[in-house]
Design an enzyme around this catalytic site. Structure first.
Site, PDB file in Angstrom:
ATOM      1  N   HIS A 279       0.834  -1.206   0.000  1.00  0.00           N
ATOM      2  CA  HIS A 279       0.000   0.000   0.000  1.00  0.00           C
ATOM      3  C   HIS A 279       0.870   1.257   0.000  1.00  0.00           C
ATOM      4  O   HIS A 279       0.606   2.205  -0.728  1.00  0.00           O
ATOM      5  CB  HIS A 279      -0.884   0.038   1.253  1.00  0.00           C
ATOM      6  CG  HIS A 279      -1.951  -1.007   1.310  1.00  0.00           C
ATOM      7  ND1 HIS A 279      -2.181  -1.775   2.423  1.00  0.00           N
ATOM      8  CD2 HIS A 279      -2.870  -1.412   0.405  1.00  0.00           C
ATOM      9  CE1 HIS A 279      -3.185  -2.596   2.206  1.00  0.00           C
ATOM     10  NE2 HIS A 279      -3.624  -2.406   0.980  1.00  0.00           N
TER      11      HIS A 279
ATOM     12  N   LYS B 222     -19.960  -4.049   9.621  1.00  0.00           N
ATOM     13  CA  LYS B 222     -18.941  -5.078   9.350  1.00  0.00           C
ATOM     14  C   LYS B 222     -17.690  -4.764  10.149  1.00  0.00           C
ATOM     15  O   LYS B 222     -16.991  -3.799   9.874  1.00  0.00           O
ATOM     16  CB  LYS B 222     -18.587  -5.065   7.853  1.00  0.00           C
ATOM     17  CG  LYS B 222     -19.293  -6.147   7.083  1.00  0.00           C
ATOM     18  CD  LYS B 222     -18.491  -6.465   5.838  1.00  0.00           C
ATOM     19  CE  LYS B 222     -19.390  -6.591   4.620  1.00  0.00           C
ATOM     20  NZ  LYS B 222     -18.720  -6.231   3.390  1.00  0.00           N
TER      21      LYS B 222
ATOM     22  N   SER C 202      -3.095  -7.672   2.930  1.00  0.00           N
ATOM     23  CA  SER C 202      -3.459  -7.540   4.343  1.00  0.00           C
ATOM     24  C   SER C 202      -3.901  -8.892   4.886  1.00  0.00           C
ATOM     25  O   SER C 202      -3.605  -9.235   6.032  1.00  0.00           O
ATOM     26  CB  SER C 202      -4.596  -6.529   4.500  1.00  0.00           C
ATOM     27  OG  SER C 202      -4.203  -5.265   4.038  1.00  0.00           O
TER      28      SER C 202
ATOM     29  N   ARG D 222      -1.892  -5.765  -8.521  1.00  0.00           N
ATOM     30  CA  ARG D 222      -0.858  -6.778  -8.319  1.00  0.00           C
ATOM     31  C   ARG D 222      -0.925  -7.838  -9.411  1.00  0.00           C
ATOM     32  O   ARG D 222       0.013  -8.068 -10.138  1.00  0.00           O
ATOM     33  CB  ARG D 222      -1.018  -7.445  -6.950  1.00  0.00           C
ATOM     34  CG  ARG D 222      -0.626  -6.571  -5.798  1.00  0.00           C
ATOM     35  CD  ARG D 222      -1.173  -7.066  -4.504  1.00  0.00           C
ATOM     36  NE  ARG D 222      -2.618  -6.954  -4.464  1.00  0.00           N
ATOM     37  CZ  ARG D 222      -3.364  -7.222  -3.417  1.00  0.00           C
ATOM     38  NH1 ARG D 222      -2.814  -7.675  -2.318  1.00  0.00           N
ATOM     39  NH2 ARG D 222      -4.665  -7.054  -3.461  1.00  0.00           N
TER      40      ARG D 222
END
Ligand code: ADP
Length: 160
Positions: free
Chosen positions: A17, A41, A128, A90
């Site tokens: 990031h 969430k 992540s 990516r």
């Protein structure tokens, strides 16, 4: 002045990031890295912690601001007078997903364009979710995340 929004979950922020953010900050006058959240969430880290870790990891990049938002990214971007949404790519899997997202956003509001940047090869495999998985399995995460993030995540491990 061209403002770009770099939206994402950043749960937690990784070196991948940061790489995209740094490149974005070289291209645009201002980049707002914005954590998107949904009150219903619960992620892995609380929003306040994610913001705090991002702030600590970007303090040496002058034209970067850190913020959070709920709801549609495009609405948030309009509010901030941004012309660009910045996203990182990516793999071809990212591409499929990001293309649809970008086209949806274009339909919602065509004046804000998505710009994609490709990460450096050494950060290509970092996500992540992989960081969370390694942490849960007592592995070392230093190579994947900024120092402040690693320190925080290791301290969580010893707290539990
Ligand atoms: P989201 O939940 O919106 O996918 P993420 O926090 O996972 O948010 O990612 C935010 C943005 O950063 C996305 O554009 C994603 O493709 C990109 N990104 C994530 N990891 C990397 C990486 N290692 N290198 C480059 N870009 C990345």
């Amino acid at each position: 002045m061209t403002i770009a929004i770099y939206p994402g979950s950043f749960d937690p922020i990784t070196k991948g990031h940061i790489d995209i953010l740094k490149s974005g900050a070289e291209i645009f006058d201002k980049v707002i890295i914005a954590v998107s959240y949904n009150v219903n969430k619960q992620g892995f880290l609380p929003i306040e912690t994610r913001l705090d870790l991002i702030k600590k990891s970007v303090e040496n990049i002058p034209n970067v601001e850190v913020d959070s938002f709920e709801g549609l990214t495009i609405e948030y971007a309009k509010k901030k007078n941004a012309k660009v949404l910045l996203r990182g790519l990516r793999t071809s899997f990212d591409f499929e997903y990001e293309m649809q997202l970008s086209q949806t956003n274009q339909l919602l509001y065509n004046d804000i364009k998505t710009v994609f940047l490709i990460t450096k090869p050494e950060y290509n495999f970092i996500s992540s979710s992989a960081v969370r998985e390694i942490l849960f399995n007592n592995g070392e995460i230093d190579a994947f995340v900024p120092k402040a993030v690693a320190q925080h995540l290791y301290s969580m491990r010893y707290d539990t």
